[in-house]
Design a protein around this motif. Structure first.
Motif, PDB file in Angstrom:
ATOM      1  N   ALA A   1      -0.694   8.180  -7.669  1.00 11.77           N
ATOM      2  CA  ALA A   1      -1.766   6.998  -7.992  1.00 11.77           C
ATOM      3  C   ALA A   1      -2.274   6.520  -9.113  1.00 11.77           C
ATOM      4  O   ALA A   1      -2.221   5.527  -9.480  1.00 11.77           O
ATOM      5  CB  ALA A   1      -2.585   7.482  -7.109  1.00 11.77           C
ATOM      6  N   TYR A   2      -2.194   8.077  -9.964  1.00  8.65           N
ATOM      7  CA  TYR A   2      -2.813   7.463 -11.501  1.00  8.65           C
ATOM      8  C   TYR A   2      -1.891   7.552 -12.744  1.00  8.65           C
ATOM      9  O   TYR A   2      -2.702   8.145 -13.697  1.00  8.65           O
ATOM     10  CB  TYR A   2      -4.295   8.294 -11.093  1.00  8.65           C
ATOM     11  CG  TYR A   2      -5.312   8.048 -10.242  1.00  8.65           C
ATOM     12  CD1 TYR A   2      -5.809   6.345 -10.301  1.00  8.65           C
ATOM     13  CD2 TYR A   2      -5.465   8.310  -9.317  1.00  8.65           C
ATOM     14  CE1 TYR A   2      -6.812   6.103  -9.338  1.00  8.65           C
ATOM     15  CE2 TYR A   2      -6.332   8.297  -8.342  1.00  8.65           C
ATOM     16  CZ  TYR A   2      -7.139   6.904  -8.032  1.00  8.65           C
ATOM     17  OH  TYR A   2      -7.769   5.885  -7.399  1.00  8.65           O
TER      18      TYR A   2
ATOM     19  N   SER B   1       0.879  -1.509   0.097  1.00  6.46           N
ATOM     20  CA  SER B   1       0.030   0.144  -0.215  1.00  6.46           C
ATOM     21  C   SER B   1       0.819   1.634   0.020  1.00  6.46           C
ATOM     22  O   SER B   1       1.748   1.345   1.059  1.00  6.46           O
ATOM     23  CB  SER B   1      -0.756  -0.137   1.097  1.00  6.46           C
ATOM     24  OG  SER B   1      -1.104   1.156   1.685  1.00  6.46           O
TER      25      SER B   1
ATOM     26  N   SER C   1       1.657   3.031  -6.563  1.00  4.87           N
ATOM     27  CA  SER C   1       1.028   1.643  -6.738  1.00  4.87           C
ATOM     28  C   SER C   1       0.769   0.849  -7.475  1.00  4.87           C
ATOM     29  O   SER C   1       0.336   1.684  -8.742  1.00  4.87           O
ATOM     30  CB  SER C   1       0.602   1.067  -5.149  1.00  4.87           C
ATOM     31  OG  SER C   1      -0.896   1.637  -5.600  1.00  4.87           O
TER      32      SER C   1
ATOM     33  N   TYR D   1      -8.679  14.361  -1.783  1.00  4.09           N
ATOM     34  CA  TYR D   1      -8.897  12.855  -1.534  1.00  4.09           C
ATOM     35  C   TYR D   1      -8.476  12.084   0.472  1.00  4.09           C
ATOM     36  O   TYR D   1      -7.677  12.143   0.771  1.00  4.09           O
ATOM     37  CB  TYR D   1      -7.186  11.936  -1.823  1.00  4.09           C
ATOM     38  CG  TYR D   1      -7.523  10.558  -1.140  1.00  4.09           C
ATOM     39  CD1 TYR D   1      -8.547   9.124  -1.238  1.00  4.09           C
ATOM     40  CD2 TYR D   1      -6.129   9.312  -0.712  1.00  4.09           C
ATOM     41  CE1 TYR D   1      -8.373   7.712  -1.310  1.00  4.09           C
ATOM     42  CE2 TYR D   1      -5.948   7.802  -1.089  1.00  4.09           C
ATOM     43  CZ  TYR D   1      -7.369   7.056  -0.883  1.00  4.09           C
ATOM     44  OH  TYR D   1      -7.060   6.256  -0.957  1.00  4.09           O
TER      45      TYR D   1
ATOM     46  N   VAL E   1      -1.908  15.270  -5.417  1.00  2.19           N
ATOM     47  CA  VAL E   1      -2.369  13.780  -6.249  1.00  2.19           C
ATOM     48  C   VAL E   1      -2.482  14.515  -8.292  1.00  2.19           C
ATOM     49  O   VAL E   1      -3.284  14.698  -8.687  1.00  2.19           O
ATOM     50  CB  VAL E   1      -3.823  13.146  -6.447  1.00  2.19           C
ATOM     51  CG1 VAL E   1      -3.757  12.265  -7.313  1.00  2.19           C
ATOM     52  CG2 VAL E   1      -4.024  12.865  -4.864  1.00  2.19           C
TER      53      VAL E   1
ATOM     54  N   ASN F   1      -7.475  12.785  -7.659  1.00  4.22           N
ATOM     55  CA  ASN F   1      -8.862  11.893  -7.010  1.00  4.22           C
ATOM     56  C   ASN F   1      -8.987  13.076  -6.142  1.00  4.22           C
ATOM     57  O   ASN F   1      -8.942  13.502  -5.357  1.00  4.22           O
ATOM     58  CB  ASN F   1      -8.205  10.634  -5.770  1.00  4.22           C
ATOM     59  CG  ASN F   1      -9.655  10.595  -5.554  1.00  4.22           C
ATOM     60  OD1 ASN F   1     -10.426  11.054  -5.135  1.00  4.22           O
ATOM     61  ND2 ASN F   1      -8.867   9.221  -4.077  1.00  4.22           N
TER      62      ASN F   1
ATOM     63  N   ASP G   1       1.403  12.554  -4.497  1.00  4.10           N
ATOM     64  CA  ASP G   1       0.863  11.153  -4.730  1.00  4.10           C
ATOM     65  C   ASP G   1       0.931  10.503  -5.961  1.00  4.10           C
ATOM     66  O   ASP G   1      -0.382  11.051  -6.343  1.00  4.10           O
ATOM     67  CB  ASP G   1       0.292  11.233  -3.583  1.00  4.10           C
ATOM     68  CG  ASP G   1      -0.787   9.671  -3.392  1.00  4.10           C
ATOM     69  OD1 ASP G   1      -0.575   8.407  -4.418  1.00  4.10           O
ATOM     70  OD2 ASP G   1      -1.611   9.563  -3.130  1.00  4.10           O
TER      71      ASP G   1
ATOM     72  N   MET H   1       2.846   6.440   2.026  1.00  2.42           N
ATOM     73  CA  MET H   1       2.141   8.373   3.449  1.00  2.42           C
ATOM     74  C   MET H   1       2.715   8.381   4.467  1.00  2.42           C
ATOM     75  O   MET H   1       3.162   9.584   4.656  1.00  2.42           O
ATOM     76  CB  MET H   1       1.339   9.058   2.158  1.00  2.42           C
ATOM     77  CG  MET H   1       1.945   8.598   0.784  1.00  2.42           C
ATOM     78  SD  MET H   1       0.328   9.010  -0.167  1.00  2.42           S
ATOM     79  CE  MET H   1      -0.100   7.592  -1.013  1.00  2.42           C
TER      80      MET H   1
ATOM     81  N   LEU I   1      -0.867   4.337   0.432  1.00  2.00           N
ATOM     82  CA  LEU I   1      -0.864   4.874   1.516  1.00  2.00           C
ATOM     83  C   LEU I   1      -0.414   4.130   2.673  1.00  2.00           C
ATOM     84  O   LEU I   1       0.226   5.475   3.440  1.00  2.00           O
ATOM     85  CB  LEU I   1      -2.807   4.917   1.631  1.00  2.00           C
ATOM     86  CG  LEU I   1      -3.011   5.332   2.599  1.00  2.00           C
ATOM     87  CD1 LEU I   1      -2.563   7.337   1.984  1.00  2.00           C
ATOM     88  CD2 LEU I   1      -4.172   5.530   2.693  1.00  2.00           C
TER      89      LEU I   1
ATOM     90  N   SER J   1      -1.672  -0.823  -7.579  1.00  2.00           N
ATOM     91  CA  SER J   1      -2.637  -1.391  -6.504  1.00  2.00           C
ATOM     92  C   SER J   1      -4.308  -1.306  -7.409  1.00  2.00           C
ATOM     93  O   SER J   1      -4.873  -2.007  -7.780  1.00  2.00           O
ATOM     94  CB  SER J   1      -4.275  -0.396  -5.213  1.00  2.00           C
ATOM     95  OG  SER J   1      -2.518  -0.541  -4.381  1.00  2.00           O
ATOM     96  N   LYS J   2      -4.188  -0.682  -8.841  1.00  2.00           N
ATOM     97  CA  LYS J   2      -5.526  -0.531  -9.422  1.00  2.00           C
ATOM     98  C   LYS J   2      -4.072  -0.686 -10.481  1.00  2.00           C
ATOM     99  O   LYS J   2      -4.748  -0.659 -11.834  1.00  2.00           O
ATOM    100  CB  LYS J   2      -6.090   1.618  -9.863  1.00  2.00           C
ATOM    101  CG  LYS J   2      -6.858   0.991  -7.714  1.00  2.00           C
ATOM    102  CD  LYS J   2      -7.144   2.556  -8.198  1.00  2.00           C
ATOM    103  CE  LYS J   2      -8.423   2.312  -6.934  1.00  2.00           C
ATOM    104  NZ  LYS J   2      -8.495   4.176  -6.598  1.00  2.00           N
TER     105      LYS J   2
ATOM    106  N   HIS K   1      -6.160  11.088   2.725  1.00  2.00           N
ATOM    107  CA  HIS K   1      -4.757  11.812   3.083  1.00  2.00           C
ATOM    108  C   HIS K   1      -5.068  12.790   4.158  1.00  2.00           C
ATOM    109  O   HIS K   1      -4.161  13.272   4.817  1.00  2.00           O
ATOM    110  CB  HIS K   1      -4.572  12.886   1.958  1.00  2.00           C
ATOM    111  CG  HIS K   1      -3.733  12.412  -0.065  1.00  2.00           C
ATOM    112  ND1 HIS K   1      -3.772  12.419  -1.142  1.00  2.00           N
ATOM    113  CD2 HIS K   1      -3.103  10.735  -0.178  1.00  2.00           C
ATOM    114  CE1 HIS K   1      -3.210  11.961  -1.693  1.00  2.00           C
ATOM    115  NE2 HIS K   1      -3.084  10.886  -0.995  1.00  2.00           N
TER     116      HIS K   1
HETATM  117  N1  PLP Z   1      -3.485   7.724  -3.308  1.00  2.00           N
HETATM  118  C1  PLP Z   1      -5.061   7.855  -4.035  1.00  2.00           C
HETATM  119  C2  PLP Z   1      -4.863   9.073  -4.906  1.00  2.00           C
HETATM  120  C3  PLP Z   1      -5.763   6.674  -4.047  1.00  2.00           C
HETATM  121  O1  PLP Z   1      -7.133   7.155  -5.299  1.00  2.00           O
HETATM  122  C4  PLP Z   1      -5.693   6.056  -2.998  1.00  2.00           C
HETATM  123  C5  PLP Z   1      -6.869   4.751  -3.382  1.00  2.00           C
HETATM  124  O2  PLP Z   1      -7.838   5.133  -4.076  1.00  2.00           O
HETATM  125  C6  PLP Z   1      -4.835   5.413  -3.086  1.00  2.00           C
HETATM  126  C7  PLP Z   1      -3.538   6.097  -2.854  1.00  2.00           C
HETATM  127  C8  PLP Z   1      -4.461   4.010  -2.474  1.00  2.00           C
HETATM  128  O3  PLP Z   1      -3.359   3.431  -2.912  1.00  2.00           O
HETATM  129  P1  PLP Z   1      -2.497   1.651  -1.926  1.00  2.00           P
HETATM  130  O4  PLP Z   1      -3.925   0.931  -2.614  1.00  2.00           O
HETATM  131  O5  PLP Z   1      -1.440   1.738  -2.569  1.00  2.00           O
HETATM  132  O6  PLP Z   1      -2.770   2.658  -0.617  1.00  2.00           O
END
Ligand code: PLP
Length: 428
Positions: free
Chosen positions: A220-221, A101, A254, A140, A184, A189, A218, A106, A103, A256-257, A143
């Protein structure tokens, strides 16, 4: 058809019709969910092959011979560091691969800076009683949860289509108690906004009064594009190198998605100085993260090109879902003048602003009719959306059919709530 141009009588007649429709829907006993920004079962199936990749003894060796079944290698096996470095656009030396993760990484990073000086000679953040963090909004919720947990005062910074309001950020960082900012930068997000080149350059050029000000970048996307013609953002480390601010950003990402949320691989990237402080903590915290999972990821994708090809398969599944949400908003709500929304080119959310003062009411009405949405206000620090207008729609998880029904309900609820509010406001 703009509701603002309706007379009181027209609004009451419209409300009557909408309540009939709404009550009819309620009787169906729907159970639909647009709250969770998580991959659908179809998307999860794309990565199933990864579970059957490591068999014999030899399969479990990293390229440098490390036996990934055993303890050790605190910052990740070399081939996974290389892969995650490409995802983030940095060199492998800057990368630490963690657990499941980003998150969590972070949270750990801020926890580390709370207890240990980010820079020698500066107090650890816990010793700064009026510590503050900049929070671009909408943002988010998790955060905001992290910085609230660690006792930061969170300062909302509005975003426009280019990213955070940089005039405001430049002003706010003159306060030495402002220790950092959440970002982000690509397909934010929930707004779906990608930071413009000018915004990234202005962030990189910040001269915060706090020398230990850190950007929580972050990403993430970063490769979660819906279209071939996708957004590109400037590389924060390259820009910060140019401005002498290389120690300011700390980047996170990550899989994750990309593969499995909760069972993916997370990574972070930072300058040598920052990594030194962070690794000093991790060396006590962990003997080595899940190297078998790192290996599975690298073997499954082959290389970064393989990962990008995999993301195109996600996009094929996600695009029709985003299309449904956008199509419903444009054909069933827009004409009444009670909604504005983004058209994201990637990420996981459609960010909708309903008529001012009605977001909570819309979410409650949807819930009563069997449609679950993210709580109104969740996209703001302390859950406080000053306009009570922002709602995050997550189209990824429901089936196309469910999503279509859920959006019909959403549009009716947004219309009811807007008309009620206009009546309350006594609009002519
Ligand atoms: N950061 C953002 C902007 C997200 O939208 C998400 C999940 O929705 C995460 C981090 C969580 O990521 P991780 O699964 O790597 O902890």
């Amino acid at each position: 058809m703009n509701y603002k141009e309706f007379s009181r009588e027209q609004r009451d007649a419209e409300l009557g019709n909408l309540w009939n429709e709404y009550n009819g829907i309620k009787e169906k006993g729907l159970k639909l969910n647009m709250a969770r920004g998580v991959p659908s079962p179809e998307q999860l199936a794309l990565s199933l092959g990864m579970l059957d990749i490591l068999h014999g003894d030899d399969d479990c060796r990293a390229e440098d011979g490390t036996d990934c079944r055993n303890y050790g290698v605190m910052d990740g096996i070399p081939e996974c560091k290389r892969l995650m470095a490409q995802v983030m656009g940095v060199t492998p030396e800057m990368v630490m691969v963690g657990g499941n993760s980003s998150l969590n990484m972070m949270f750990d990073t801020i926890a580390c800076f709370m207890n240990h000086p980010v820079l020698p000679g500066h107090p650890a953040w816990a010793l700064v009683p009026d510590r503050k963090f900049l929070c671009p909004v909408p943002g988010y919720d998790r955060h905001f949860g992290v910085t609230e947990y660690f006792g930061f005062e969170m300062i909302p910074v509005p975003m426009d289509e280019n990213g955070p309001d940089m005039d405001m950020v430049e002003e706010l960082v003159k306060d030495p108690a402002v220790k950092g900012m959440w970002c982000v930068p690509k397909y934010s997000n929930p707004s779906g906004i990608s930071y413009s080149d000018e915004v990234v350059r202005r962030i990189a050029a910040l001269k915060p009064a706090a020398e230990d000000f850190r950007l929580m970048w972050d990403n993430a996307y970063c490769i979660h594009d819906l279209f071939d013609d996708h957004d590109e953002i400037l590389n924060i480390f390259e820009e910060c190198e140019k401005t002498g601010n290389i120690d300011m950003p700390i980047e996170f990402c990550s899989t994750s998605k990309i593969t499995f949320p909760g069972s993916g691989v997370a990574a972070m990237a930072a300058s040598e100085n920052n990594m030194k402080v962070i690794k000093e903590k991790y060396k006590y915290q962990n003997i080595g993260f899940d190297k078998l999972n790192m290996l599975r990821h690298v073997r499954f994708f082959g290389d970064f090109e393989g990962m990008k090809a995999h993301m195109k398969k996600h996009a094929e599944i996600l695009r029709p879902r985003f299309d449904i949400v956008l199509d419903k908003l444009s054909t069933r709500l827009e004409e009444y003048g009670v909604v504005s929304y983004n058209r994201p080119r990637g990420g996981y959310f459609v960010c909708v602003d309903v008529y001012d003062g009605t977001a909570k009411r819309v979410v409650a009405l949807c819930k009563e009719a069997g449609v679950n949405l993210t709580g109104a206000g969740a996209t703001y620090p302390y859950g406080n959306d000053p306009h009570d207008s922002n709602i995050r729609i997550a189209p990824s998880f429901p089936s196309l059919e469910d999503l279509s029904s859920a959006m019909d309900v959403f549009c009716i609820c947004a219309r009811i709530a807007a008309l009620e509010k206009m009546n309350e406001q006594g609009l002519a």
